[in-house]
Every structure is written in structure tokens, then in C-alpha cells.
Design an enzyme around this catalytic site. Structure first.
Site, short mmCIF file in Angstrom:
data_model
loop_
_atom_site.label_atom_id
_atom_site.label_comp_id
_atom_site.label_asym_id
_atom_site.label_seq_id
_atom_site.Cartn_x
_atom_site.Cartn_y
_atom_site.Cartn_z
N LYS A 77 -28.37 -96.09 -5.42
CA LYS A 77 -27.17 -95.60 -4.75
C LYS A 77 -26.16 -95.18 -5.80
O LYS A 77 -26.03 -95.82 -6.86
CB LYS A 77 -26.60 -96.70 -3.86
CG LYS A 77 -25.43 -96.26 -2.99
CD LYS A 77 -25.02 -97.39 -2.04
CE LYS A 77 -23.85 -97.00 -1.15
NZ LYS A 77 -23.49 -98.09 -0.20
N SER A 152 -23.09 -97.03 4.55
CA SER A 152 -22.85 -95.98 3.58
C SER A 152 -24.06 -95.67 2.70
O SER A 152 -24.05 -94.70 1.95
CB SER A 152 -21.68 -96.39 2.68
OG SER A 152 -21.98 -97.59 1.97
N SER A 176 -23.80 -101.87 5.39
CA SER A 176 -24.19 -100.58 4.82
C SER A 176 -25.58 -100.51 4.22
O SER A 176 -26.02 -99.45 3.79
CB SER A 176 -23.17 -100.15 3.75
OG SER A 176 -21.95 -99.82 4.36
#
Length: 484
Positions: A77, A152, A176
Site C-alpha cells: 500500500k 482505503s 480498511s
């Protein structure tokens, strides 16, 4: 590498046997990103040259079953620092930011021989529940590209679901990892707060953020967590505890485990198809030897308001550093220092980040802090105490991850409150610092994945993996993938 059936373990066996090379695996992963990233948009930065060089060096070393991650292509990420590789946090503010050191989790994966092929798209500064707030455009769900992948960590989830890589890291502040894992039909683990180092991870809300793995199977997930977990002296919130052997213990079964099923997690807000699939998976656990017990979690309704007060307040503090002075985006044509600050933050942050910064700044203003932030902190303790009481009676809690399946892009982006409610079933876990895992257990009538959440007491990841593995042995949802 088979796009959907190979696992970390199976590829490790092929590498050891000389049936494949890391260069071949990494090149295949890169080719897949190039082939479909224009559609899915899961990858912000493809680190092709570095990844192939590391793969070549890995092949020269040779392989063993004791190092299952060596030579395996993964993704990170884009809020996890990577030395010399752009790390944007999905924001214009950091669009050109190149870190000069690695996050601890990056170091640990590199030491294990895993090969990062690139940085994965995300909601800006991890603020969002759909991966629509990224400066680099929305990520699309591989099961239906008109729908969101969740957020996210939407890029991390979509990259695994699309078969670009076998494993990724995401971060989970209020769901998330688990929510996008559910929307994409993969396994996502949010570890106990303190189990995994946050050193070198760009902060959203420091008392809530946690890094965790996202994979196709439970065993792959356990291998990843085994690698990144453990004490880190550079992180003051890191727990100085020994890490169990998750991979060895996950096959111990669920005999003797008591599972709590909270009625509030199955109320009318939850789609009937989600309820049906999760309840069927709970029955599978019962058939495997677990005891199932209905429980109550009356504090669920307070989770969203408490979470958004605390998370926004911490974000307001953490994001003060982005001022156009030391690094990141800097506005042009300013006449004084205050104007530099205001123009930089106005131009550098997106609408959702601004919304949360304003909310957070309001809640911790001297005239408001007692009415908002302090009250939220007190209710947070009540949520923690409610979980403590439940875990005196049960070993694990099982529930849906989300109230529904993946929604269409643009469907909720105009209504922040409706978007925030998508995290209804996940935020209590973060507020209490607990571990929680999402795994696929079925599909709705549109062919969209449905996830089950397994929540444990602090540092009970071992029990969570036992339950998840037991379900995976009798539930084939994880074998069903997006159409080519």
C-alpha cells in the site's frame, strides 16, 4: 504462476524444485499489471527495474522451504515507506515524495526474500471507504469494474483479487483491510494494535492504524503476518511479545472454541443475502466442533460517531506536518508564510481529507474538546470494556464484515455519512485495539463477494487463523474469482 490457484506455499515448492524462477514470477506479475491496470488502477508506481534485479539476485541464492516468501512477488500500500521508491499516500501532497528509508514491515519482507513489484493505490491518506478519494483516480473492483473495491486499501485488495500478485500489505484504521477484503473475496487480517510495527507507515490516526496482510488464502495470510509481526524498538506502541507460529497452529481445528454471535451485527441494516451466507459459514464452524453462543454488543451504535471524532482529531494533528516547508507539495505565488500554508494545504489535499481535518480540528479546539473528543474517548473505553466482558465468555466473535456488498462507483460519494456507515461493523475492533480477519464465505445474486469477520481478543490471531482455516476447508468461496 497460475493466476488464481497458486499460493505462496505452492510457488515456494516450485522454486525449490527448480520448476520456475523468481525472474519469471516477477515478470509475469509485471505483465499482468501492465495488461489490466488501465482498467483496475490498483498500482500507482510499478517498480519494474528494481523488482527484476531483486528477482535475479534471489534466483542466484537458491531456495528452501524454510523461506516461503523468497522470490514471491508482492505489493505494498502506498502509505508504507520504500527507500528510493515514490510513496504518495494517494495524495497530490506527496505525489513526488521519495523516502530515504524503509518502513519496518518493508525491511522484514525484504529480509524474508519477498519482492515488492510496486506501490498500490489507496484513498488519500487512508481517508475513505471506497478508494474513490485517491489523487490518482479510483480503483475498480475486479468482480465488477463499475463497483468500488472498498477502501482505503482498495488497491491492495484489487491487486490480489485480479491475480496481479499473491499477497499485499494494507493498513486498517477503521476497517480498511477487512472491508475491501470482503468486497474483493480475499482474506484480510487487521492484527492486534501493537502486533505489527507502524514505523515508516504514514500516519492517519496513530491510536487506530495497524498494518496487515491481504492474500488469497488463510495460509498465505498467516505466512505474511508471521513475517511482519513482532517487537520493534523504533515503534513506541510495539508490543514486546513473542509471535506464535501461526502457520503451524492454524490446522489445530476449532474443537473447544466458543464463538460469540452478536445479535446487533445481524440487524435490519445488514443485507439478507449477507446474513444468509455468514450464518451458513457459522454453521460450518459449528459442524467442525465449535460451540456457538448468541451474545449482545449494545455499544455497536456508538462506534461510528466515536471513531470519526477520534480518528479525525488524530488526523488533524498528524497532518499538520504537510505545510509546504520540508517536503511534499508546495504552492506557488504566495506573499507570506501564512499564505504559503493555506494555499499549500488547500491545493495539496482532496475534499475528504479537508473534511476530516476540519472535523478533527473542531473537536479538539479548546472550547470543544470536553464536549467532543473527551466524551468520545470515554465511550471508546466503554466499547473496550464491553469486548473484555464478552471475551470472558467466548473465544472469538463472528459476524458479517459489511452490511452489504460492493456498491457502484459514485453511489455514496456525495453523502459522507452514508459512506461512513459502511464501516459500522468494523470500527469497534480498531477502537478496542483487537485483531479481526475478513474471509470470503459466499456471493450475492449479482456475483459479488460476501465476507465473514472473525474477531479475537488481544493477540489472539492464532485462534482467528484456526477458525478461518477450518471454514476454508469446507467453504469454496475463496476458489471463485473474477471472470477473465
Amino acid at each position: 504462476m497460475d493466476k488464481f490457484t497458486d499460493t505462496i506455499r505452492s510457488l515456494n515448492e516450485k522454486l525449490v524444485a527448480g520448476q520456475v524462477t523468481a525472474v519469471e514470477l516477477v515478470q509475469e506479475a509485471i505483465n499482468r499489471v501492465k495488461a489490466d491496470n488501465d482498467i483496475i488502477n490498483a498500482v500507482i508506481t510499478l517498480d519494474e527495474e528494481n523488482a527484476l534485479a531483486k528477482a535475479k539476485a534471489s534466483d542466484a541464492k537458491g531456495y528452501s522451504i524454510e523461506r516461503p516468501l523468497q522470490g514471491i512477488p508482492i505489493g505494498l500500500k502506498d502509505n508504507i515507506l520504500t527507500n528510493g521508491v515514490i510513496t504518495t499516500a494517494g495524495s497530490k501532497m506527496l505525489a513526488d515524495f521519495v523516502p530515504i528509508y524503509d518502513a519496518t514491515v518493508t525491511e522484514r519482507l525484504e529480509a524474508a526474500g519477498a519482492i515488492n513489484i510496486g506501490k498500490l493505490n489507496m484513498d488519500e491518506f487512508a481517508m475513505g471507504g471506497s478508494n474513490e478519494t485517491s489523487y490518482f483516480g479510483p480503483v475498480r473492483n475486479p468482480f465488477d469494474t463499475d463497483r468500488v473495491p472498498g477502501g482505503s486499501s482498495g488497491g491492495s485488495a484489487a491487486a490480489v483479487a485480479a491475480g496481479q500478485v499473491l499477497a499485499t500489505l494494507g493498513t486498517d484504521t477503521g476497517g480498511s483491510i477487512r472491508q475491501p477484503a470482503a468486497y474483493n473475496g480475499i482474506v484480510g487480517m487487521k492484527p492486534t494494535y501493537g502486533r505489527v510495527s507502524r514505523w515508516g507507515v504514514i500516519s492517519f490516526a496513530s491510536s487506530l492504524d495497524q498494518v496487515g496482510p491481504m492474500t488469497r488464502t488463510v495460509e498465505d495470510n498467516a505466512i505474511m503476518l508471521q513475517t511482519i509481526a513482532g517487537y520493534d524498538e523504533k515503534d513506541s506502541t510495539s508490543a514486546p511479545l513473542e509471535v506464535p507460529n501461526y502457520v503451524a497452529s492454524m490446522k489445530d481445528g476449532v474443537q473447544g472454541l466458543t464463538l460469540g454471535v452478536p445479535a446487533e451485527f445481524f440487524d435490519d441494516a445488514v443485507d439478507p443475502q449477507v446474513k444468509e451466507q455468514v450464518q451458513a459459514a457459522i454453521k460450518q464452524l459449528e459442524n467442525a466442533g465449535a460451540t456457538v453462543k448468541e451474545i449482545s454488543f449494545a455499544n455497536l451504535k456508538y462506534g461510528i460517531p466515536v471513531y470519526y471524532i477520534i480518528a479525525s482529531a488524530e488526523a488533524s494533528s498528524n497532518l499538520q506536518r504537510y505545510d509546504g516547508i520540508r517536503y511534499g507539495y508546495r504552492a506557488e505565488n504566495f506573499s507570506n508564510l501564512e499564505e504559503l500554508y493555506v494555499k499549500t494545504r488547500t491545493e495539496g489535499f482532496g475534499d475528504e481529507v479537508k473534511r476530516r481535518l476540519m472535523t478533527g480540528t473542531f473537536s479538539i479546539a479548546s472550547e470543544n474538546i470536553d464536549d467532543y473528543f473527551m466524551q468520545a474517548a470515554k465511550v471508546r473505553m466503554l466499547i473496550k470494556e464491553a469486548f473484555d466482558k464478552i471475551f470472558e465468555e467466548v473465544d472469538l466473535i463472528v459476524s458479517p464484515v459489511t452490511t452489504g456488498t460492493a456498491f457502484k462507483i459514485g453511489e455514496k460519494s456525495s453523502d459522507p455519512i452514508e459512506m461512513y456507515m459502511a464501516d459500522l461493523l468494523t470500527v469497534p475492533v480498531n477502537l478496542a485495539g483487537l485483531p479481526g480477519l475478513s474471509m470470503p464465505v459466499g456471493f450475492d445474486d449479482k456475483g459479488l463477494p460476501i465476507g465473514m469477520q472473525i474477531i479475537g481478543d488481544r493477540f489472539a490471531e492464532e485462534k482467528i487463523y484456526r477458525a478461518a482455516y477450518a471454514v476454508e476447508q469446507v467453504n469454496d468461496a475463496y476458489t471463485k474469482h473474477p471472470a477473465e
